[in-house]
Write a protein that holds these residues in place. Structure first.
Motif, PDB file in Angstrom:
ATOM      1  N   VAL A  61       0.821  -1.214   0.000  1.00  0.00           N
ATOM      2  CA  VAL A  61       0.000   0.000   0.000  1.00  0.00           C
ATOM      3  C   VAL A  61       0.857   1.268   0.000  1.00  0.00           C
ATOM      4  O   VAL A  61       0.389   2.327  -0.416  1.00  0.00           O
ATOM      5  CB  VAL A  61      -0.974   0.008   1.198  1.00  0.00           C
ATOM      6  CG1 VAL A  61      -1.930  -1.168   1.117  1.00  0.00           C
ATOM      7  CG2 VAL A  61      -0.219   0.001   2.524  1.00  0.00           C
ATOM      8  N   LEU A  62       2.097   1.169   0.471  1.00  0.00           N
ATOM      9  CA  LEU A  62       2.995   2.315   0.432  1.00  0.00           C
ATOM     10  C   LEU A  62       3.644   2.426  -0.940  1.00  0.00           C
ATOM     11  O   LEU A  62       3.683   1.453  -1.698  1.00  0.00           O
ATOM     12  CB  LEU A  62       4.084   2.175   1.500  1.00  0.00           C
ATOM     13  CG  LEU A  62       3.644   2.146   2.967  1.00  0.00           C
ATOM     14  CD1 LEU A  62       4.859   1.923   3.871  1.00  0.00           C
ATOM     15  CD2 LEU A  62       2.931   3.439   3.355  1.00  0.00           C
ATOM     16  N   ASP A  63       4.178   3.597  -1.238  1.00  0.00           N
ATOM     17  CA  ASP A  63       4.909   3.727  -2.492  1.00  0.00           C
ATOM     18  C   ASP A  63       6.195   2.916  -2.403  1.00  0.00           C
ATOM     19  O   ASP A  63       6.667   2.601  -1.288  1.00  0.00           O
ATOM     20  CB  ASP A  63       5.226   5.203  -2.763  1.00  0.00           C
ATOM     21  CG  ASP A  63       6.145   5.802  -1.721  1.00  0.00           C
ATOM     22  OD1 ASP A  63       7.377   5.678  -1.857  1.00  0.00           O
ATOM     23  OD2 ASP A  63       5.626   6.386  -0.745  1.00  0.00           O
ATOM     24  N   PRO A  64       6.795   2.510  -3.530  1.00  0.00           N
ATOM     25  CA  PRO A  64       7.958   1.615  -3.502  1.00  0.00           C
ATOM     26  C   PRO A  64       9.118   2.110  -2.659  1.00  0.00           C
ATOM     27  O   PRO A  64       9.739   1.319  -1.932  1.00  0.00           O
ATOM     28  CB  PRO A  64       8.345   1.514  -4.982  1.00  0.00           C
ATOM     29  CG  PRO A  64       7.070   1.780  -5.721  1.00  0.00           C
ATOM     30  CD  PRO A  64       6.334   2.788  -4.901  1.00  0.00           C
ATOM     31  N   VAL A  65       9.440   3.386  -2.748  1.00  0.00           N
ATOM     32  CA  VAL A  65      10.574   3.912  -1.980  1.00  0.00           C
ATOM     33  C   VAL A  65      10.299   3.817  -0.484  1.00  0.00           C
ATOM     34  O   VAL A  65      11.143   3.358   0.300  1.00  0.00           O
ATOM     35  CB  VAL A  65      10.874   5.363  -2.381  1.00  0.00           C
ATOM     36  CG1 VAL A  65      11.952   5.953  -1.475  1.00  0.00           C
ATOM     37  CG2 VAL A  65      11.323   5.428  -3.839  1.00  0.00           C
ATOM     38  N   SER A  66       9.109   4.234  -0.075  1.00  0.00           N
ATOM     39  CA  SER A  66       8.754   4.165   1.337  1.00  0.00           C
ATOM     40  C   SER A  66       8.732   2.725   1.830  1.00  0.00           C
ATOM     41  O   SER A  66       9.155   2.444   2.958  1.00  0.00           O
ATOM     42  CB  SER A  66       7.392   4.822   1.580  1.00  0.00           C
ATOM     43  OG  SER A  66       7.433   6.207   1.307  1.00  0.00           O
ATOM     44  N   SER A  67       8.253   1.807   0.992  1.00  0.00           N
ATOM     45  CA  SER A  67       8.221   0.395   1.375  1.00  0.00           C
ATOM     46  C   SER A  67       9.611  -0.122   1.684  1.00  0.00           C
ATOM     47  O   SER A  67       9.834  -0.820   2.684  1.00  0.00           O
ATOM     48  CB  SER A  67       7.581  -0.442   0.266  1.00  0.00           C
ATOM     49  OG  SER A  67       6.217  -0.122   0.114  1.00  0.00           O
ATOM     50  N   VAL A  68      10.578   0.213   0.824  1.00  0.00           N
ATOM     51  CA  VAL A  68      11.955  -0.244   1.030  1.00  0.00           C
ATOM     52  C   VAL A  68      12.551   0.371   2.282  1.00  0.00           C
ATOM     53  O   VAL A  68      13.162  -0.314   3.111  1.00  0.00           O
ATOM     54  CB  VAL A  68      12.826   0.077  -0.201  1.00  0.00           C
ATOM     55  CG1 VAL A  68      14.305  -0.206   0.101  1.00  0.00           C
ATOM     56  CG2 VAL A  68      12.371  -0.744  -1.398  1.00  0.00           C
ATOM     57  N   LEU A  69      12.382   1.686   2.457  1.00  0.00           N
ATOM     58  CA  LEU A  69      12.975   2.376   3.600  1.00  0.00           C
ATOM     59  C   LEU A  69      12.368   1.890   4.921  1.00  0.00           C
ATOM     60  O   LEU A  69      13.089   1.629   5.887  1.00  0.00           O
ATOM     61  CB  LEU A  69      12.787   3.882   3.453  1.00  0.00           C
ATOM     62  CG  LEU A  69      13.557   4.537   2.298  1.00  0.00           C
ATOM     63  CD1 LEU A  69      13.219   6.020   2.222  1.00  0.00           C
ATOM     64  CD2 LEU A  69      15.056   4.334   2.460  1.00  0.00           C
ATOM     65  N   VAL A  70      11.044   1.769   4.955  1.00  0.00           N
ATOM     66  CA  VAL A  70      10.388   1.291   6.171  1.00  0.00           C
ATOM     67  C   VAL A  70      10.762  -0.166   6.429  1.00  0.00           C
ATOM     68  O   VAL A  70      10.989  -0.566   7.579  1.00  0.00           O
ATOM     69  CB  VAL A  70       8.859   1.457   6.071  1.00  0.00           C
ATOM     70  CG1 VAL A  70       8.160   0.774   7.247  1.00  0.00           C
ATOM     71  CG2 VAL A  70       8.486   2.928   6.034  1.00  0.00           C
ATOM     72  N   GLY A  71      10.860  -0.956   5.374  1.00  0.00           N
ATOM     73  CA  GLY A  71      11.242  -2.348   5.539  1.00  0.00           C
ATOM     74  C   GLY A  71      12.638  -2.496   6.121  1.00  0.00           C
ATOM     75  O   GLY A  71      12.877  -3.314   7.020  1.00  0.00           O
TER      76      GLY A  71
END
Length: 213
Positions: A61-71
């Motif tokens: 549900v997050l944008d790809p960049v945010s998904s990677v950083l949060v992950g």
């Protein structure tokens, strides 16, 4: 005063000192146990928050960049709090490869920095109230955000209680009599857990209506 009266007085003083020392040592031991128990609760809640964040990152549900950083930030938190076990099992499969490539296993002493980085990353990802409002409309996203909010709130409460327990132990151990008689033994001085756990306003408090965009 006769020698017998003096002897009785000395014995009474010695017994009083021994009794006070035993009471003080017992209290210090209880405070140390309280600190250890409260720190375990904090660690559990931090791991819960990291797991909720990693699930959100893996949901798509997050944008790809945010998904990677949060992950990556959530995986660093998981490894910091679960260094002695297979913390990787708690991370969604979609993020394991990214986490291995992006972070190592942080030292336990850097726990505050690791958790602060996760807080900052989440605040950045959830900074825009309009985007967060739109995100809640995605299937399943509202539940994921609610789980993250609940875990984050519990982190704040647990850390507050832990730091209060540490402050009590520190005050007790700084007394001159405790230091002179070494009633704390070789136990290290308890330390507060300092980290950035400031709340992203757009996330909303558990049980409160979402923030207006």
């Amino acid at each position: 005063m006769s020698w017998s009266e003096t002897a009785v007085l000395v014995v009474a003083v010695v017994l009083l000192v021994v009794w006070w020392s035993w009471v003080a040592a017992s209290r210090i031991d209880r405070l140390h146990r309280k600190v250890a128990a409260s720190r375990a609760v904090v660690d559990t809640q931090l791991l819960r928050r990291a797991s909720a964040a990693s699930t959100l990152a893996a949901s798509g549900v997050l944008d790809p960049v945010s998904s990677v950083l949060v992950g990556e930030a959530s995986w660093a938190s998981i490894t910091a709090g679960d260094a002695q076990t297979q913390g990787m099992a708690r991370l969604p499969a979609e993020l394991r490869g990214t986490a291995r490539a992006g972070t190592g296993s942080p030292d336990v002493a850097d726990r505050g920095l690791v958790e602060s980085e996760l807080s900052a990353t989440l605040r950045e990802a959830l900074a825009d109230p309009q985007e967060v409002a739109e995100l809640r409309e995605e299937p399943g996203a509202a539940e994921l955000l609610a789980a993250l909010a609940d875990a984050w709130y519990r982190v704040q409460l647990a850390r507050r209680f832990h730091n209060e327990a540490v402050a009590q132990a520190q005050r007790m151990r700084r007394g001159w009599a405790v230091r002179t008689l070494r009633l704390a033994g070789r136990a290290p001085m308890p330390q507060t857990l300092e980290l950035d756990d400031a709340w992203p306003p757009a996330l909303g408090r558990p049980g409160a209506p979402p923030a207006a965009p």
